[in-house]
Design an enzyme around this catalytic site. Sequence first.
Site, short mmCIF file in Angstrom:
data_model
loop_
_atom_site.label_atom_id
_atom_site.label_comp_id
_atom_site.label_asym_id
_atom_site.label_seq_id
_atom_site.Cartn_x
_atom_site.Cartn_y
_atom_site.Cartn_z
N CYS A 6 97.69 -63.82 79.81
CA CYS A 6 96.99 -65.08 79.53
C CYS A 6 97.90 -66.28 79.73
CB CYS A 6 96.44 -65.05 78.11
SG CYS A 6 95.75 -66.61 77.59
N CYS A 37 94.76 -66.99 82.05
CA CYS A 37 93.92 -68.09 81.54
C CYS A 37 94.59 -69.46 81.55
CB CYS A 37 93.52 -67.81 80.09
SG CYS A 37 93.29 -66.10 79.68
N GLU A 58 71.29 -80.87 74.17
CA GLU A 58 70.05 -81.08 73.41
C GLU A 58 68.91 -80.24 73.99
OE1 GLU A 58 68.12 -85.00 73.67
OE2 GLU A 58 69.46 -85.48 75.32
N GLU A 62 86.43 -68.06 90.28
CA GLU A 62 87.20 -69.18 89.73
C GLU A 62 88.19 -69.71 90.78
OE1 GLU A 62 87.09 -68.28 84.92
OE2 GLU A 62 88.88 -67.71 86.02
N LYS A 71 95.67 -70.78 85.07
CA LYS A 71 94.39 -70.91 85.81
C LYS A 71 93.65 -72.17 85.39
CE LYS A 71 90.81 -69.79 84.14
NZ LYS A 71 90.33 -68.46 83.91
N TYR A 99 85.04 -62.62 87.90
CA TYR A 99 85.59 -63.83 87.29
C TYR A 99 86.68 -64.47 88.17
CZ TYR A 99 84.25 -62.76 82.33
OH TYR A 99 83.61 -62.53 81.14
N HIS A 123 71.12 -86.84 71.14
CA HIS A 123 70.75 -87.54 72.36
C HIS A 123 71.69 -88.70 72.63
CE1 HIS A 123 68.01 -88.78 75.53
NE2 HIS A 123 68.10 -90.02 75.06
P1 NDP Z 1 85.95 -58.20 87.66
O1 NDP Z 1 85.85 -56.84 87.10
O2 NDP Z 1 85.33 -59.34 86.96
O3 NDP Z 1 85.41 -58.19 89.16
C1 NDP Z 1 85.90 -57.31 90.11
C2 NDP Z 1 85.20 -57.58 91.41
O4 NDP Z 1 85.78 -56.79 92.45
C3 NDP Z 1 83.72 -57.24 91.38
O5 NDP Z 1 83.02 -58.20 92.12
C4 NDP Z 1 83.67 -55.87 92.04
O6 NDP Z 1 82.46 -55.62 92.69
C5 NDP Z 1 84.77 -55.99 93.06
N1 NDP Z 1 85.37 -54.71 93.41
C6 NDP Z 1 85.88 -53.79 92.58
N2 NDP Z 1 86.40 -52.76 93.24
C7 NDP Z 1 86.22 -53.03 94.55
C8 NDP Z 1 86.54 -52.33 95.76
N3 NDP Z 1 87.14 -51.16 95.74
N4 NDP Z 1 86.22 -52.91 96.91
C9 NDP Z 1 85.59 -54.10 96.95
N5 NDP Z 1 85.26 -54.80 95.85
C10 NDP Z 1 85.57 -54.27 94.66
O7 NDP Z 1 87.51 -58.42 87.86
P2 NDP Z 1 88.41 -59.69 88.04
O8 NDP Z 1 89.59 -59.18 88.78
O9 NDP Z 1 87.67 -60.84 88.58
O10 NDP Z 1 88.80 -60.03 86.53
C11 NDP Z 1 89.41 -59.03 85.71
C12 NDP Z 1 89.11 -59.26 84.25
O11 NDP Z 1 89.84 -60.39 83.83
C13 NDP Z 1 87.65 -59.60 83.96
O12 NDP Z 1 86.91 -58.45 83.69
C14 NDP Z 1 87.75 -60.49 82.77
O13 NDP Z 1 87.63 -59.72 81.61
C15 NDP Z 1 89.13 -61.09 82.83
N6 NDP Z 1 89.04 -62.51 83.22
C16 NDP Z 1 88.37 -63.38 82.41
C17 NDP Z 1 88.29 -64.70 82.76
C18 NDP Z 1 87.54 -65.64 81.88
O14 NDP Z 1 87.26 -65.29 80.73
N7 NDP Z 1 87.18 -66.82 82.35
C19 NDP Z 1 88.89 -65.23 83.97
C20 NDP Z 1 89.54 -64.23 84.76
C21 NDP Z 1 89.60 -62.93 84.38
P3 NDP Z 1 81.16 -55.03 91.94
O15 NDP Z 1 80.61 -56.15 91.12
O16 NDP Z 1 80.27 -54.65 93.06
O17 NDP Z 1 81.64 -53.88 91.13
#
Ligand code: NDP
Length: 461
Positions: free
Chosen positions: A42, A47, A447, A185, A50, A181, A442
Amino acid sequence: MTYDYDLFVIGAGSGGVRAARIAAQSGAKVAVAEEFRTGGTCVIRGCVPKKFMVYASEYKTHFKEAEGFGFSFPKQPTYDHTRFIASLAAEVDRLSGIYRRNLNNAGVDVIDDRAVFEDAHTLRLVNSDKTVTAEKILIAVGGEPFIPSDTIEGCEHAITSNEIFDIEDLPRSITIGGGGYIAVEFAHIFAGLGVETSLVYRGDLILRGFDDDIREAVRSGLLESGVRVITHANYTKINETPEGPCKFHVELDNGHAINADVVMLALGRIPYTANLGCDKVGIKLDKRGAVVVDEWSKTNVDSVWAVGDVTDRVALTPVAIREGHCFADTEFGGKPHHFDHDKIASAIFTQPPVGTVGMSEHDARAKYGDVDIYKARFKPMKSALSGDPNRVLMKLIVRQSDQVVLGCHIVGPDAPEIIQAVGIAVKMNATKQDFDNTCALHPSLAEELVTMRDKWVPPEL
Ligand code: NDP
């Protein structure tokens, strides 16, 4: 049997630091080992940096929108990425230092080393080749980016969120793989900074698992920001092209290719348990390598607990902190309690951002059948002068039988700030009537949450 420590924590991230501090403040003798930097994902490469990048990337839009309010900029504002990254790094250093000082002030021994299991009460410090013993051990090692080196040739040319904050020169172009995510982002961040940005996602619509209206709204926001969204595609090969127009040529499995100066993978994160020695102790891991725990964050081994991303429950900083705090209170503070993972509010820092708590419409219908949906889509007041083309989305999912609000989803300015407060009401099982009884404030965006009167009717009904 006497041990060197009452508690040994592996990993000085959000969950580990909180647990170590609370346990030490309760009188326990505590050590924490960290192989990288105090603060964890983080603070160091998640976080916090970022969010600073999000702030930086929003200024260009702010300058443009300010013109609608009478401002003019005789000289075009310029952006110096190297200078920004240096300020960012200094702030991360400062915060990491605070984490360390807080541990020291609580009397925790901070050990700069990698710790791995020898047995259920013994850890080996890898670099110093020493062993330490503890009555209780907490695994709080977090996660690491998933890199599918078996399906993408040339993966070594790609970076992940681990390295993205170290890029000193702003690239001309970036391509980001993934639709979660991190991918969305950073797509907004780089597009906002003026970088030619593409996002490559294997599915149909990004942000799988979120409410469909959010997914649609974020997709529109990405397109509005100039991000090229390529769906039903995966990277297959990353080629270095030093002589080409960009540094890399990326082949996709749909027969097309992309040229970019930076290739980023955001394909999810996996628990960081490889080579931790869990097998030596018999600690049960699931098929993704996550430490399996009960509601008390306890593993199947009597002396070992785990909190945070390594448990693959809800991978969010405040969740890890709560889990760590509960563990320390329970085991060392004489105040047994555990964390309730239901209805955790979260945000996606897209532009505009997302705030969400509770169930999506899809999940609510699957679980309860009959649900009432309230939806509002409108142009925020500010946009009348700022020219912001994005519309705000507000959505409530209400259980028909008792009118309890099961979910609230917002896409629009300040959505994360709004959802933190709405999260209290949703967590308390507020009903739609409770929302209606609350007087509007307001003029505000929020709201709308207490003025939505008409149920949304799906067009096909
Ligand atoms: P996510 O799990 O959110 O997303 C992973 C993405 O990669 C999905 O779109 C998934 O597709 C795709 N994917 C997974 N495996 C493959 C593959 N083999 N080939 C192609 N595409 C693939 O992971 P992130 O890395 O974005 O984030 C990790 C974690 O970090 C999140 O789960 C979250 O908890 C945390 N995070 C939170 C944030 C916040 O609170 N604002 C900000 C950043 C991270 P599909 O959907 O089809 O499975």
